[in-house]
Design a protein around this motif. Structure first.
Motif, short mmCIF file in Angstrom:
data_model
loop_
_atom_site.label_atom_id
_atom_site.label_comp_id
_atom_site.label_asym_id
_atom_site.label_seq_id
_atom_site.Cartn_x
_atom_site.Cartn_y
_atom_site.Cartn_z
N SER A 1 0.84 -1.21 0.00
CA SER A 1 0.00 0.00 0.00
C SER A 1 0.87 1.26 0.00
O SER A 1 2.09 1.21 0.27
N GLU A 2 0.24 2.39 -0.31
CA GLU A 2 0.95 3.67 -0.28
C GLU A 2 1.49 3.95 1.11
O GLU A 2 2.63 4.43 1.28
N ARG A 3 0.68 3.61 2.14
CA ARG A 3 1.09 3.86 3.53
C ARG A 3 2.33 3.03 3.90
O ARG A 3 3.26 3.53 4.56
N GLN A 4 2.35 1.74 3.44
CA GLN A 4 3.49 0.90 3.78
C GLN A 4 4.74 1.35 3.03
O GLN A 4 5.84 1.29 3.58
N ARG B 1 5.48 4.37 2.39
CA ARG B 1 5.97 5.54 3.14
C ARG B 1 6.77 5.07 4.36
O ARG B 1 7.81 5.65 4.69
N ARG B 2 6.27 4.02 5.04
CA ARG B 2 7.00 3.49 6.20
C ARG B 2 8.36 2.94 5.79
O ARG B 2 9.37 3.18 6.46
#
Length: 395
Positions: free
Chosen positions: A39-42, A44-45
């Motif tokens: 995902s986009e969020r992962q 970023r992490r």
């Protein structure tokens, strides 16, 4: 380099490439995540962890640690010792079943097979031959039975014996199986009697073209159905169609069943410490057949049964050797190197020159009939065991 480490390096290389394209403005954060399967969020992490700690921040922390589900080395060695000392030569499926049933092992079949291959205790399976299309099973039990014999070293240290098996085509259920010194008419009758008395009469019986099943005038030609063997005569009396097989491939279902039996049954008999025929036949009937059928029998496509109930007393008078003889002047009948003396009878003064029928039952006992009347019964050695006359069943 281990495969796991190599994959980790490949994932790291791909992440650096995608991150470089995102930094250059070629990819959005969503597109970068999609390329990496996250995902986009992962994404970023992962970017933040990479900026803080470099590649070490992205490495899988499980690498180098033993799995909590890992089988202990001493348990693997115990399993291998069991195979070497007690189950050597067994196929993996058979061995795996006994590990679960008798030794409280819970590992999967594939894991056991891998360990046995790695230890060099079991050879890897050879490539299969050309594909053959199997004949479809009959839809319900009792439509067709198979009967066949297999000569093999069934008992350790004993001469070769024949295993006579009667099996249902629809389900592969074994109804009868026993060892005899040599396959023949008597063993065929015994298998049919055991099956018909327990289940009833089937629609048809499928066998090879052995001389106790069919008369074949010339090798390789079709059987002569106008000339019946004793088995053929009995089946015709019972209204059962007798079907000959003309090749080993046509008996594929029986051949595969015997392959399984040859692999498993001798090992089970040896494991039980059985070395004589009588004990082996008790073990087969009481212990092996129920376990074999529970493991290998299949449900029929149609639950209805084609078996027809039959009177065991009538079956006994049909499933036996029957031959006609003419009584000699001294009221004796010659049969199988025996001279059978007829007793006095209240129905006539003598039977000289009368045509009588001799029946030899699977247990070896003999009976002489004049028409429907049984006029004498003898042991297998020809000694009288029943005096006088009685009305026998028509058969």
């Amino acid at each position: 380099m281990g495969r796991t480490v190599w994959l980790q390096d490949r994932r790291m290389q791909k992440f650096r490439d995608v991150l470089s394209r995102w930094n250059g403005g070629d990819l959005s954060m969503m597109e970068a995540g999609e390329l990496l399967g996250m995902s986009e969020r992962q994404f970023r992490r992962y970017r933040d962890r990479y900026e803080e700690a470099g590649e070490d921040g992205l490495r899988d922390r499980r690498l180098g640690k033993l799995s909590t589900r890992r089988v202990p080395a001493e348990a693997i060695e115990e399993m291998l010792e069991l195979y070497r000392n007690r189950y050597v030569g067994w196929n993996v499926k058979h061995f795996h079943e006994h590990l679960i049933r008798d030794h409280d092992f819970s590992w999967g079949y594939t894991f056991i097979k891998t360990q046995l291959h790695a230890a060099g205790l079991v050879e890897r399976a050879k490539r299969r031959g050309a594909h053959r299309r199997k004949r479809e099973r009959k839809p319900c039990e009792g439509m067709m039975l198979h009967q066949d014999g297999s000569r093999h070293a069934w008992l350790a240290g004993q001469p070769m014996l024949d295993l006579i098996v009667t099996m249902d085509d629809a389900t592969s259920t074994l109804y009868s199986a026993f060892l005899v010194a040599e396959e023949g008419t008597a063993s065929s009758f015994q298998g049919l009697m055991e099956t018909f008395a327990a289940k009833g009469l089937p629609s048809s019986l499928y066998t090879d073209r052995g001389s106790h099943y069919f008369v074949t005038l010339r090798a390789g030609e079709a059987v002569d159905k106008s000339r019946l063997t004793q088995v053929g005569r009995a089946l015709r009396q019972l209204g059962i169609e007798h079907i000959p097989a003309y090749s080993p491939e046509a008996r594929g279902r029986s051949e595969r069943m015997f392959s399984t039996l040859q692999d498993r049954l001798p090992k089970e008999l040896a494991l039980a410490g059985i070395a004589d025929i009588e004990a082996a036949n008790r073990f087969i009937a009481q212990t092996y057949l129920p376990a074999h059928n529970a493991r290998f029998a299949k449900p029929a496509a149609v639950q209805d049964s084609a078996f027809v109930a039959a009177d065991p007393a009538v079956l006994a008078e049909i499933l036996c050797l029957q031959e006609e003889r003419v009584v000699a002047r001294d009221n004796t009948v010659a049969f199988a190197r025996l001279r059978l003396q007829l007793p006095q009878s209240p129905i006539r003064h003598h039977f000289v020159k009368a045509t009588v029928k001799i029946r030899q039952y699977p247990d070896g006992t003999l009976a002489i009939f004049h028409g429907p009347r049984r006029i004498a019964t003898y042991s297998s050695g020809g000694d009288p065991i029943l005096e006088g006359c009685s009305i026998g069943r028509a058969a």
